[in-house]
Design a protein around this motif. Structure first.
Motif, PDB file in Angstrom:
ATOM      1  N   ASP A 178     -11.864  51.779  38.499  1.00 45.39           N
ATOM      2  CA  ASP A 178     -12.899  52.639  38.893  1.00 45.39           C
ATOM      3  C   ASP A 178     -12.487  54.138  38.971  1.00 45.39           C
ATOM      4  O   ASP A 178     -13.097  54.917  38.394  1.00 45.39           O
ATOM      5  CB  ASP A 178     -13.802  52.047  40.087  1.00 45.39           C
ATOM      6  N   LYS A 179     -11.577  54.240  39.715  1.00 49.66           N
ATOM      7  CA  LYS A 179     -10.930  55.558  39.984  1.00 49.66           C
ATOM      8  C   LYS A 179     -10.619  56.388  38.800  1.00 49.66           C
ATOM      9  O   LYS A 179     -10.599  57.473  38.507  1.00 49.66           O
ATOM     10  CB  LYS A 179      -9.907  55.480  41.168  1.00 49.66           C
ATOM     11  N   THR A 196     -14.336  46.906  39.945  1.00 49.41           N
ATOM     12  CA  THR A 196     -15.517  47.055  41.081  1.00 49.41           C
ATOM     13  C   THR A 196     -15.469  48.545  41.381  1.00 49.41           C
ATOM     14  O   THR A 196     -14.506  49.195  41.177  1.00 49.41           O
ATOM     15  CB  THR A 196     -15.440  46.080  41.922  1.00 49.41           C
ATOM     16  N   ALA A 197     -16.311  48.950  42.281  1.00 53.04           N
ATOM     17  CA  ALA A 197     -16.229  50.248  42.950  1.00 53.04           C
ATOM     18  C   ALA A 197     -14.975  50.448  43.771  1.00 53.04           C
ATOM     19  O   ALA A 197     -14.792  49.425  44.416  1.00 53.04           O
ATOM     20  CB  ALA A 197     -17.660  50.458  43.669  1.00 53.04           C
ATOM     21  N   ASN A 198     -14.385  51.447  43.335  1.00 52.71           N
ATOM     22  CA  ASN A 198     -13.256  51.817  44.211  1.00 52.71           C
ATOM     23  C   ASN A 198     -12.019  51.186  43.813  1.00 52.71           C
ATOM     24  O   ASN A 198     -10.963  51.240  44.510  1.00 52.71           O
ATOM     25  CB  ASN A 198     -13.329  51.698  45.806  1.00 52.71           C
ATOM     26  N   SER A 199     -11.961  50.326  42.811  1.00 54.83           N
ATOM     27  CA  SER A 199     -10.889  49.555  42.155  1.00 54.83           C
ATOM     28  C   SER A 199     -10.159  50.560  41.706  1.00 54.83           C
ATOM     29  O   SER A 199     -10.473  51.855  41.298  1.00 54.83           O
ATOM     30  CB  SER A 199     -11.314  48.509  41.578  1.00 54.83           C
ATOM     31  N   SER A 200      -8.839  50.392  41.459  1.00 52.11           N
ATOM     32  CA  SER A 200      -8.124  51.399  40.566  1.00 52.11           C
ATOM     33  C   SER A 200      -8.724  51.573  39.144  1.00 52.11           C
ATOM     34  O   SER A 200      -8.396  52.782  38.639  1.00 52.11           O
ATOM     35  CB  SER A 200      -6.607  50.830  40.401  1.00 52.11           C
ATOM     36  N   LYS A 253     -13.522  57.156  36.495  1.00 47.99           N
ATOM     37  CA  LYS A 253     -14.326  58.125  37.113  1.00 47.99           C
ATOM     38  C   LYS A 253     -13.623  59.345  37.031  1.00 47.99           C
ATOM     39  O   LYS A 253     -14.155  60.531  36.708  1.00 47.99           O
ATOM     40  CB  LYS A 253     -14.737  58.014  38.480  1.00 47.99           C
ATOM     41  N   SER A 301      -4.416  60.961  45.106  1.00 52.12           N
ATOM     42  CA  SER A 301      -5.505  61.705  45.892  1.00 52.12           C
ATOM     43  C   SER A 301      -4.830  62.849  46.604  1.00 52.12           C
ATOM     44  O   SER A 301      -5.605  63.764  46.732  1.00 52.12           O
ATOM     45  CB  SER A 301      -6.404  60.866  46.338  1.00 52.12           C
TER      46      SER A 301
END
Length: 434
Positions: free
Chosen positions: A238-239, A232-236, A242, A306
Motif C-alpha cells: 500500500d505504501k 491492505t491499507a498501511n501494508s508495504s 501510494k 519515511s
C-alpha cells in the motif's frame, strides 16, 4: 531492468559490500577453473564437431560480447562451435515454447523466478568446480540449477548539473524525494523523473521492489503466500502504491508516461530533458555507450523510508542465471562451456565490459563510478529472493503482476479497488495451491 538464490543473507551482503568498497579495476585470485590456453592437441582436432546453442535475452551488450568471445572458445576447442541466440523477451514465453517442445537451448539465461518454471528440465550443476565459487548460486530443491552472471543494486540516476542549477540536494526520505520532484517540476525546464510506463516492466523499482524493501523482510516474497490478504491499507504494498500514485497524480514523471517507452525514457534522461531516472546498475554501461562520459552522471539510493532514523537499504539481487538443459545432446561440452564462461580471464573480461558486480568469489569487479557514489551515503544491501516455489505458484495462479499494477495506478485506478481485487485473487490462489 535485468532486465528483473541464493544463499544466506550475511554471505550475500558481504560479497556485495566487498564489491562496493574495494578499489577500481578487475582483480582475480588463483583458481583451478581457468582453462588452458595452449594450442589444441591432435586428439582435439580429430573429435566429432559439436554445435552448442547459447541463448540470452535482448541485452545488446551481452549479445555483442558473447558473439565475439565464443570465437575464442572455438580456438581452444576447434570441434566446438557456439551459436549465440537472441531470445525475444525476458519473461520466458519464448523459452516456454521450447520447453513444451523439449527443444531448449544447450545453455541459456534465466530470470530468478524462471528457475521454478524450468527446474525439471535443468541439469544440476553441483559437480562443477565453479559452482562452489558462485556466491549467488541458485538452489531449487537442494540442487544448484542456475549460476547467476551478475549482481547489482538499484539506484536513481541524476544529473549533478541540474541539481546544482536548481539548488537541489539528494533526498534522504520518500517525502523528500517527492518534494525534490515537485521543485524540479515547478522550475519547468526538466521532467523530474523519466519513466517509460508504456513498457510496463520499467516500473519494477517501484512496485516490484518497493513493497519488498519497505517490508524490512528479505524473506518477504517467501512469506507472502502465508498471508491470505497481504494487500491492505498501511501494508508495504500500500505504501509503495501510494508513493507511485503521488508521482502519477502530480505529473512528476511527465504529462503521460504511459505513452513513453523504455527507449524514450532513457533517451530523455541521456539528452538531459529529464533530471532523474530509476534503474539498476546494469544501465550504467548503456548510458556511457550513448553519452561517452560520466561527467554529468550521479546516482543515489532510492530512499525507501519515511524518516532518517530508519535504515537506508538498497535492493540488491543477482540475475542472468545461466543453466544447462539436461536434455542437451552435448551435456559434457555444455558443462565445459559453462565452466569456461566463469573462468577468470573470460568472466573478468565480461565484468570489465559490462561494469556489473561479480557473483564469483574468485573474480572481483569494481566500478569506480559506483564506489564514488556509494561514499556519499551509507546504505545496507537488501537481498532480493524471488525463487520460492510457493510464492511463484500463488503469484501465477493469482495473476499477480506488479508491473501491470503500476500501469493501473498511472491509468488512475483506485488503489483500494486494486487491493481488494488482489486480495480476492490471492486467497483463491492460496486455496488452490494447497
Amino acid at each position: 531492468m535485468s532486465k528483473r538464490k541464493w544463499m544466506a543473507s550475511l554471505g550475500m551482503v558481504s560479497i556485495v559490500m566487498a564489491s562496493v568498497v574495494s578499489g577500481c579495476g578487475t582483480k582475480t585470485t588463483p583458481t583451478s577453473t581457468t582453462p588452458a590456453t595452449t594450442a589444441p592437441t591432435a586428439a582435439q582436432k580429430a573429435q566429432e564437431p559439436v554445435k552448442l546453442k547459447f541463448a540470452m535475452w535482448e541485452a545488446q551488450g551481452d549479445i555483442d560480447f558473447w558473439t565475439e568471445k565464443v570465437k575464442e572458445y572455438t580456438k581452444l576447442k576447434p570441434n566446438v562451435s557456439v551459436e549465440v541466440i537472441k531470445v525475444p523477451d525476458n519473461k520466458g514465453q519464448y523459452l516456454k515454447v521450447n520447453l513444451a517442445a523439449n527443444d531448449l537451448p544447450d545453455v541459456f539465461y534465466m530470470k530468478p523466478a524462471a528457475l521454478q518454471v524450468y527446474k525439471q528440465a535443468l541439469q544440476p550443476l553441483d559437480d562443477l568446480p565453479i559452482t562452489k565459487d558462485n556466491t549467488f548460486a541458485a538452489k531449487i530443491d537442494g540442487k544448484t540449477l542456475g549460476l547467476p552472471l551478475i549482481s547489482f543494486y538499484e539506484v536513481v540516476y541524476y544529473h549533478p548539473s541540474v541539481f546544482k542549477e536548481l539548488g537541489l540536494e539528494i533526498p534522504k526520505t520518500m517525502p523528500e524525494f517527492i518534494a525534490l520532484c515537485e521543485k524540479i517540476k515547478a522550475d519547468g525546464k526538466y521532467v523530474p523523473l523519466s519513466l517509460g510506463m508504456k513498457d510496463s516492466w520499467t516500473s519494477y523499482p517501484f512496485m516490484e521492489f518497493g513493497p519488498h524493501v519497505l517490508s524490512g523482510d528479505e524473506g518477504f516474497l517467501t512469506n507472502l503466500p502465508k498471508n491470505e490478504a497481504p494487500f491492505t491499507a498501511n501494508s508495504s504494498f500500500d505504501k509503495a502504491a501510494k508513493f507511485l500514485q503521488e508521482i502519477s497524480t502530480k505529473k512528476l514523471a511527465g504529462p503521460d508516461p504511459l505513452s513513453i517507452s523504455f527507449d524514450q525514457q532513457t533517451q530523455a534522461f541521456e539528452a538531459k530533458k529529464a533530471a532523474m531516472t530509476a534503474l539498476g546498475q546494469w544501465y550504467y554501461p548503456d548510458y556511457i555507450k550513448k553519452v561517452n562520459s560520466e561527467d554529468d552522471l550521479g546516482a543515489f539510493i532510492m530512499p525507501w523510508r519515511s524518516t532518517e532514523s530508519e535504515p537506508l537499504t538498497a535492493m540488491t539481487m543477482s540475475d542472468m542465471n545461466i543453466g544447462i538443459s539436461k536434455n542437451s545432446k552435448n551435456l559434457g561440452e555444455s558443462k565445459a562451456f559453462l565452466q569456461w564462461i566463469f573462468s577468470q580471464p573470460v568472466y573478468g573480461a565480461y565484468l570489465s565490459t559490462s561494469k556489473q558486480m561479480s557473483t564469483m568469489s574468485t573474480v572481483k569487479s569494481d566500478n569506480a563510478f559506483f564506489v564514488k557514489e556509494a561514499q556519499k551515503a551509507q546504505f545496507k544491501p537488501f537481498v532480493y529472493n524471488g525463487i520460492d516455489e510457493m510464492y511463484n505458484k500463488v503469484k501465477a495462479a493469482a495473476q499477480y503482476d506488479p508491473s501491470m499494477i503500476a500501469q493501473d495506478i498511472f491509468a488512475g485506478k483506485s488503489i483500494d479497488k486494486l487491493e481488494a481485487d488482489l486480495n480476492n485473487k490471492w486467497k483463491k490462489a492460496i486455496d488452490s495451491s494447497k
